[in-house]
Design a protein around this motif. Sequence first.
Motif, short mmCIF file in Angstrom:
data_model
loop_
_atom_site.label_atom_id
_atom_site.label_comp_id
_atom_site.label_asym_id
_atom_site.label_seq_id
_atom_site.Cartn_x
_atom_site.Cartn_y
_atom_site.Cartn_z
N VAL A 453 0.84 -1.21 0.00
CA VAL A 453 0.00 0.00 0.00
C VAL A 453 0.87 1.25 0.00
CG1 VAL A 453 -1.63 1.35 1.39
CG2 VAL A 453 -1.99 -1.11 1.07
N ALA A 454 1.94 1.23 0.79
CA ALA A 454 2.84 2.37 0.82
C ALA A 454 3.53 2.59 -0.53
CB ALA A 454 3.88 2.17 1.92
N ARG A 455 3.76 1.50 -1.24
CA ARG A 455 4.48 1.59 -2.52
C ARG A 455 3.56 1.89 -3.70
NH1 ARG A 455 6.31 2.30 -6.66
NH2 ARG A 455 8.12 1.37 -7.73
N PHE A 456 2.38 1.26 -3.72
CA PHE A 456 1.52 1.35 -4.90
C PHE A 456 0.23 2.12 -4.66
CE2 PHE A 456 3.87 -2.70 -5.29
CZ PHE A 456 4.60 -2.41 -6.43
N GLY A 457 0.02 2.64 -3.47
CA GLY A 457 -1.20 3.38 -3.20
C GLY A 457 -2.26 2.49 -2.57
N ASP A 458 -3.49 2.99 -2.59
CA ASP A 458 -4.59 2.28 -1.92
C ASP A 458 -5.06 1.09 -2.77
OD1 ASP A 458 -6.60 1.48 -0.33
OD2 ASP A 458 -7.79 3.32 -0.45
N ARG A 460 -5.94 -1.79 -1.20
CA ARG A 460 -6.43 -2.68 -0.15
C ARG A 460 -7.49 -3.65 -0.66
NH1 ARG A 460 -7.98 1.60 4.36
NH2 ARG A 460 -8.62 2.69 2.46
#
Length: 651
Positions: A453-458, A460
């Motif tokens: 999530v930190a690398r590619f965004g949301d 989830r």
Amino acid sequence: MQASAAAPPRLSGRTRDVVELGGAVVGAAVLAFIGLAIIGAVGWPAFNTSNVTRALTTLGQTGLVAVAVIAVLWSRHRPARTLPSLLSSLVSAGLVTVTLGMPLGATKLYLFGLSVDQQFRTEYLTRLTSSPHLADMTYPDLPPYYPATWFWLGGRYANALGLPGWEAYKPWAIISIAAAAALGAALWNRMVGVTAGTAASIAVALVTVQYAGPEPYSATLIAIGVPMLVVCAYALRGRSRLADGPTPLNRTSWPAVVAGGVFLGVSATVYTLYTAVFAGTAVLMALVYLVQAWWLPRNAAVPDDAVAADRRPPMLAVAVRLVVMGVVAGALALVVWGPYLAKRLTTDAAVSGSAEHYLPEAGALLALPMFQLSLIGLVCLIGFGWILVRLRQRTVAMSLACALVVVVALTLLSLALTATGTTLLSFRLEAVSTAVLAAAGAFGVIALARVAVARFGDIRLLIGVAAAATALAVAQHVPAALSAEITTAYTDTDGRGVRADQHAPGAESYYPQIHRLIAEQTGRPATDHVVLTADFGFLSLYPYWGFQGLTSHYANPLAEFDERAATIARWAEATTPAQMKQNLQDSPWRAPDVFLFRYSPDGYTLRLAEDVYPNDPNVKRYTVTFNPAAFDDPAFTVTEVGPFVLVVKKG
């Protein structure tokens, strides 16, 4: 302005603990009981002749994974945690119920039917169904050697429903594992939150069913024991973070200490091998804390006396907590082990046993589940990596790491003991190590998800879908992994003389008739008789006492198995009724008054077992033949029943 709705009252403290933990156990038991009743109300085709039950198992698993997703979303978007936690716990219970109950839906028998080890386990449950008094499964007048708690509780379940022990075995096994899985889930949710707790509990539940399902009492310990390792770690350290080290005695969480002791004590009355793992892990964690308490205060600028004074309180506290935990555990363990230990200390009999005389190929290897080429292997590999990275920062990782070290140590010790003529049955530890790594794998996957999530965004949603699909993939593979065990439950003849796959039953179908004949000829209940037979399935179905056990590996060490075998061989040499009656009168143990032989042209036969460890298989069968003339007397009633010969001694 319109007033906002008042927030619903929240449970807190011990009340929430009781509701979450107690509610999980009760709710799981009710769910499993109702689920099994619904499954049993339908006439399903046999698992080994149709894929219908397999299809419905997958359907049920899919629905339960969807409910798990709902529980996680509920916990993340609502302030209340108790209800999502209970829902999460019921998911684990439901997965156990549908994964075991649906494939076994058309049979009254559990995994492995009445074959091999399940035969003596069913005999034990039958014994403790006949009476709540602790007793050996086979031999009269001996206290039990094998831990009795699971079987004793199963006996009370059977009594409550009016079921014979053999018929209660399957539902009790599934209900007890489901309740244990739910309690394990509630513990995880209480410690790490519903999101991580649901993932860890599902991982542990599925791995436990696959690896330990055939041995239900061990499965209950694994499901509860893995999260209880974390509880024990906290109990021994006191109220602090792992990085801060153990606390003085005044910062002890005594409820956690008592809970750890209660768990270890109950564990000792259920399965001794796994208790060695859990207790060994507690000792190792205490040693880690002692080292930490000694190491943290070091400071070259501080006088040695001051450093020693800082070290002493936390080190003493760790030792006291461990001792208290041990005392509580020991006191509980003695409730079940006390009668056997007292008898062993006072008996004049030659004490012997060969329970550890078994070395299959798996027992000659060090189990490394994280390197298996499977989805479970991948999850375990992720867990192994997470433990290595986090063991110095997370209590969960440290406790699981200590458990793995203990498993490896016990396995290596077992391998070394093979040179001395025994083992520690280390092959059974694979279930524990796999469950530990699977739980760690759930935390590892969550950690990787955060990085993603930190690398590619949301992303989830994508992560959630992948996690749910992975859980379903593991779940739907379990029936295939247990295919042989499930099939045996259909091909074995049950206590009503029926094979669940509708094929012709085996010779065991004559057991009900034999049981009726004994009652008619003696007028006494089964518990009044001692039976000499090699058809031990008969003793699994009815609570007769046995003169000799299935094999020396399952025999009570106080029963003098080898001496009894020699006595049976000597009795077989009798050629007249007078000799036979004298043999029985001179028996050093309570003599049999019922004999159940197999008929052969050479006479009446018993096919007995001899320990041939270190060979694999570890048992050699041999035949003892009795002369029919030895029973040709009014003192004996001889009846041929199918392939059996029933001999009842009068008086």
